[in-house]
Design an enzyme around this catalytic site. Structure first.
Site, short mmCIF file in Angstrom:
data_model
loop_
_atom_site.label_atom_id
_atom_site.label_comp_id
_atom_site.label_asym_id
_atom_site.label_seq_id
_atom_site.Cartn_x
_atom_site.Cartn_y
_atom_site.Cartn_z
N SER A 82 12.08 -43.86 -14.99
CA SER A 82 10.90 -43.03 -14.71
C SER A 82 10.63 -43.09 -13.22
O SER A 82 10.48 -44.19 -12.66
CB SER A 82 9.68 -43.54 -15.49
N HIS A 85 -6.92 -44.16 -5.28
CA HIS A 85 -7.29 -44.69 -6.60
C HIS A 85 -8.34 -43.80 -7.25
O HIS A 85 -8.24 -43.46 -8.44
CB HIS A 85 -7.81 -46.12 -6.46
N GLY A 133 -8.23 -7.10 3.98
CA GLY A 133 -9.15 -7.30 5.08
C GLY A 133 -8.62 -8.06 6.27
O GLY A 133 -9.32 -8.24 7.27
N ARG A 168 -3.52 -1.60 -6.00
CA ARG A 168 -2.76 -2.83 -5.78
C ARG A 168 -3.14 -3.82 -6.86
O ARG A 168 -4.20 -3.69 -7.50
CB ARG A 168 -3.05 -3.43 -4.40
N CYS A 217 6.52 -40.27 -13.65
CA CYS A 217 5.16 -40.66 -14.03
C CYS A 217 4.23 -40.73 -12.83
O CYS A 217 3.08 -41.13 -12.96
CB CYS A 217 5.16 -41.98 -14.78
N ARG A 221 -3.59 2.89 8.47
CA ARG A 221 -3.88 1.64 7.75
C ARG A 221 -2.64 0.76 7.68
O ARG A 221 -1.51 1.25 7.68
CB ARG A 221 -4.34 1.93 6.31
N LYS A 260 0.83 -1.20 0.00
CA LYS A 260 0.00 0.00 0.00
C LYS A 260 0.87 1.25 0.00
O LYS A 260 0.69 2.17 -0.81
CB LYS A 260 -0.93 0.00 1.21
N MET A 317 -5.83 -7.33 8.20
CA MET A 317 -5.28 -6.52 9.28
C MET A 317 -6.16 -5.30 9.53
O MET A 317 -7.16 -5.11 8.86
CB MET A 317 -3.83 -6.13 8.94
N TYR A 334 11.35 -35.26 -19.07
CA TYR A 334 9.91 -35.09 -19.26
C TYR A 334 9.18 -35.34 -17.95
O TYR A 334 9.72 -35.95 -17.02
CB TYR A 334 9.37 -36.04 -20.34
#
Length: 917
Positions: A803, A479, A106, A357, A870, A97, A27, A108, A890
């Site tokens: 992998s 699962h 909101g 902001r 994977c 503030r 701010k 503080m 990958y």
């Protein structure tokens, strides 16, 4: 030289600037920046975050230099405004503030109208010739100071705010609806009631000395850095607890001075859709807290937002002010190169900007704004990619509930329970409690939600048929969660409030009974479960990519989505592959941009059609001959599966894992099912039960599974390798290139891989010789037990690729079962013993260290060894970035996570580039 703790702003010049957020807070830094830009900002000063750090390190004391610096800044403010703090004729009033470096809206505390007392309020009334305005400010200040500084708040969670209770009684007594309808006498009476309340409840007097008020408020704002809601917000948003807040002391401007005054909040672009239009609300004759408090309904800021012709927008009531405000919003939007959240006040026809902001926005808006700003020449492509969090893409891909319908469902009491949001999106259907019923109901045209205690591989067809999946047990890598995401299903798991009775075909939820066939709606983005049917809206991206019901040229959303991901592909180094077990899953993944398959789970194929009978025949066979006879039935079935996948992948690499789960998972458990199986197999029930007893394992996760199965029963590996290679040969003969990669699971010793590689190579030679075709295939392994990682240099001698199976690697590193971890994991996360669920976000310190060892040792043996991941972590953004950092080739993830992984991989590459300068 004394440290500088106070930074002044005003008169078109500021000590600070936007880049000083860590010191001045967001701010303060942005107020300074607006001041330097010539935007009208009420003057004031910022006390730095360093004071907050000092405050907590020294028992809530301040640095010795601070008092003098504050007094000097206050004198400068008085001189600039021609007013004096505490003066009875022309009192200077200020706001106090908070403002942390990372926005915490909101969380503080704030104090407005500071400097009023029993004498200065009279001076303010005389000066403005508006007694009502003066006492409206005074009653606000006393209530706010009593709450924020003196701590007079509700005691119990159901208590009403004591100051709100008094003003509510006053409104009722006077028969009015809003605060601005109270008379001067009413406001004076309220001020006295507030002060009496403070005296009665706290045994202290409301302070009349403005300097005491100021220091009390500064201390309260610093103190609010560690209030419960601020702590919770930081934990949820990964904001460091040691950065602290700044305090901004600013000259008050008043939106409650009559009908030529007002206050409002705006966004430089629509925060819900990202559209480049001014969006916001305002109130006439009000102060800032009135807009957010909900006591009065704000009005739209411009005509384009109006839904009610009887409302008047700011554009209509104050056109000149609106035009000035619109010019400022355009200036801020372009200057900050991001959507801004602004606060403003109009005092007697003059506009003042109080704050700007970076605005909070939906994932949908986030990507829209980023793409538009590239097209507008504001951002580079790389900057746009860094503005969109990968997980936000979920909002583009998933169907959602109609927002108004969901709100109505919440109001009507339809909410049932909440679980884990395992598969984003919205789904509505009739409840069924088992997979076969799900399949049958769908065949007759029903939409269903499969509700289970937990799912197993045997439920795969029912899961596929269902609109969504809901389970009482399991976590984010259960699962149900894994397969649900892979299928793109809406999924809520671990909903502990569900008491499910399969026998009675019903579930009880917090005293309510929901039966089979009843409608239910689940929100996989939030984990919420509702009774009844809530309408959904389909994703435009899916309608273009998968359903083909919408043309690309007809969807701007799709065009923007494709633009962003094409930029991501230009930046990333990591390959993005998918986990897919069926051709349709592979097709989906390719549509999302997958470049290969990193994991095909062959065991999922065993439940298709009647092939489960052949699997069970193989398991129950008394000898090798019997097993081979049963496997011969499976071979052509598996071959057809692989051919379908190879055709879809069309030359892209396909990694196929040989059989992994223990054999008992393929056998039924109930007495009636055992009897049916014994009849089918032509054996006695006793023999089936004896076999099952022989297969029983105390801990199947660590038992006879993976490569251990293939070593004891090489005929299983041989059959699967033959199916893969024969399929590859036949598809090659069709003119389609094929690159199979056969992956041996659970290897912890090089001898295990050597044994299984020999079986695979023999089957491969026989198949290629038979067809007269040469196929470019590889044999590799999953690294999913710690010994596999620490002996990777040895294993690499027999491996063409690695992998990392991080689901099981996490289990074996931690020594926990993910299926049972739900009993303690929530408590661990809540108590901050673990920062994150290690099955959801890769543990980079423990599991990650083993991965780094595996990469280093594997490539010490084979420098060009291809290595990927994977496990389900392959689609989690922070885990993808880690995989980039340690040099993997990958990542492989569920089809619907492919876009997320593409963006995450690009951001990882951009960060690396930025770090190198």
């Amino acid at each position: 030289m004394a440290s500088k703790y106070v930074y002044f702003f005003g008169g078109g010049k500021a000590d600070g600037k936007a880049e000083m957020k860590n010191l001045l807070g967001g701010k303060g830094a942005n107020i300074a920046e607006m001041t330097n830009l010539g935007i009208p900002v009420p003057p004031g000063f910022t006390i730095t975050t360093e004071v907050c750090t000092y405050f907590y390190e020294h028992g809530r004391q301040y640095p010795p230099e601070l008092e003098g610096q504050v007094e000097e800044a206050l004198r400068k403010l008085e001189e600039m405004m021609g007013r004096k703090f505490g003066d009875v004729e022309k009192p200077l009033l200020v706001s106090v503030r908070s403002g942390a470096a990372s926005s915490m809206p909101g969380m503080m505390d704030t104090v407005l109208n500071l400097g009023l007392n029993d004498r200065t309020v009279e001076g303010l009334a005389k000066e403005t010739q508006d007694e009502r305005f003066a006492y409206d400010c005074y009653r606000r200040f006393v209530a706010m100071y009593g709450d924020v500084v003196l701590g007079l708040k509700p005691v119990e969670k159901d208590d009403v705010d004591p100051f709100d209770e008094l003003i509510e009684k006053m409104r009722e007594k006077r028969g009015v609806e809003f605060d601005n309808q109270l008379s001067v006498a009413d406001l004076k009476e309220l001020v006295q009631q507030y002060k009496n309340l403070i005296r009665e409840k706290l045994s202290t007097e409301f302070p009349q000395d403005p300097m005491a008020q100021l220091w009390g408020s500064i201390g309260a704002v610093f103190g609010s850095w560690n209030n419960p809601r601020a702590i919770a917000y930081r934990e949820l948003n990964d904001i460091p607890a040691d950065m602290g807040t700044a305090v901004n002391v600013q000259c008050m401007v008043f939106g409650n001075m009559g009908d030529d005054s007002g206050t409002g909040v705006g966004f430089t672009r629509n925060p819900a859709t990202g559209e480049n239009v001014f969006y916001g609300e305002y109130l006439i004759n009000a102060q800032g807290e009135d807009v957010v408090a909900g006591i009065r309904t704000p009005q739209p800021i411009n005509k384009i937002q109006k839904s009610d012709p009887n409302t008047l927008s700011l554009e209509e009531t104050m056109p000149e002010i609106y035009q000035e405000l619109d010019e400022i919003r355009r200036k801020l939007d372009r200057h900050y190169r991001d959507m801004q959240d602004i606060e403003f006040t109009i005092q007697k026809g003059k506009l003042w900007m109080l704050q700007t902001r970076s605005g909070k926005r939906t994932g949908f808006a986030s990507f829209k704004i980023a793409v538009d700003m590239v097209r507008e020449g504001i951002l580079s492509k790389e900057e746009a990619l860094m503005r969109v969090e990968p997980d936000q893409l979920n909002q583009l891909l998933r169907p959602i509930f109609d927002p108004r319908a969901k709100q109505e469902a919440l109001k009507s009491g339809s909410f049932l329970a909440k679980g884990l949001n395992a598969g984003p999106g919205a789904a509505t259907g009739r409840i069924v409690f088992n997979a076969p019923d799900a399949t049958e109901w769908v065949k007759r045209g029903e939409r269903v939600i499969l509700v289970r205690l937990e799912t197993s591989p045997e439920d795969i067809r029912g899961m596929h048929a269902s609109q969504g999946i809901l389970t009482a047990r399991g976590g984010m890598t259960s699962h149900a969660a894994l397969v649900g995401r892979q299928m793109g299903k809406v999924c809520v798991v671990g909903c502990n409030d569900l008491e499910i009775s399969y026998r009675d075909r019903l579930m009880r939820v917090n005293g309510r009974v929901v039966k089979e066939g009843d409608w239910i709606s689940i929100d996989g983005t939030t984990g919420e479960v509702f009774a009844g049917e809530i309408p959904t809206e389909p994703s435009e991206v899916l309608r273009v990519l998968l359903d083909k019901t919408l043309g690309p040229e007809d969807s701007q959303v799709y065009q923007d989505y494709m633009a962003l991901l094409s930029w991501a592909d230009e930046c990333r180094r990591l390959g993005i592959w998918t986990n897919a077990d069926q051709p349709n899953q592979a097709e989906t993944a390719i549509a999302f941009g997958a470049e290969g398959i990193g994991l095909t789970r062959t065991e999922h194929m065993f439940f298709e059609g009647d092939r489960i009978d052949a699997v069970r025949e193989m398991i129950l066979a008394a000898d090798l001959e019997g097993r081979e006879k049963a496997l011969a039935k499976l071979l052509p079935m598996q071959k057809e599966d692989f051919k379908g996948i190879f055709r879809v992948m069309n030359g892209r690499p396909v990694t196929i894992r040989t059989l992994d789960p223990p054999l008992h998972e393929f056998l039924p458990h109930g007495r009636q099912e055992l009897q049916k199986l014994a009849t089918q197999m032509g054996v006695s029930v006793d023999r089936v039960e004896a076999k099952m007893q022989g297969l029983h394992e105390a801990n199947p996760m660590l038992g006879h599974r993976g490569c251990r199965l293939g070593i004891v029963y090489p005929e299983i590996t041989s059959m699967q390798a033959r199916a893969i290679m024969e399929a590859a040969c036949e598809v090659t003969q069709e003119g389609i290139p094929v690159h199979p990669e056969i992956m041996i699971p659970l290897v912890g010793h090089v001898a295990e891989l050597k044994n299984q590689r020999k079986v695979v190579e023999q089957a491969a030679r026989e198949a290629m010789d038979h067809y007269g075709v040469t196929v470019d295939y590889r044999v590799g392994t999953m690294i999913e037990v710690p010994r596999g990682a620490v002996t990777a240099d040895e294993i690499a001698r027999e491996a063409d690729f690695f992998s990392f199976g991080t689901n099981d690697l996490t289990q074996t590193v931690y020594g926990i079962s993910r299926d049972d971890a739900g009993k303690f994991l929530p408590a661990y996360i809540e108590m901050r013993i673990w920062e994150h669920d290690p099955f959801d976000r890769l543990d980079q310190v423990g599991v990650g260290t083993l991965m780094e060892i595996g990469v280093k040792k594997g490539r010490a043996t084979k420098p060009n060894l291809k290595i990927g991941i994977c496990g389900e972590h392959g689609g989690e953004p922070s885990s993808v970035e880690f995989c980039h950092r340690i040099g993997l080739d990958y990542v492989s993830c569920s089809p619907y996570r492919v876009p997320i992984a593409r963006l995450a991989a690009a951001r990882a590459a951009i960060r690396e580039k930025q770090a190198k300068g």
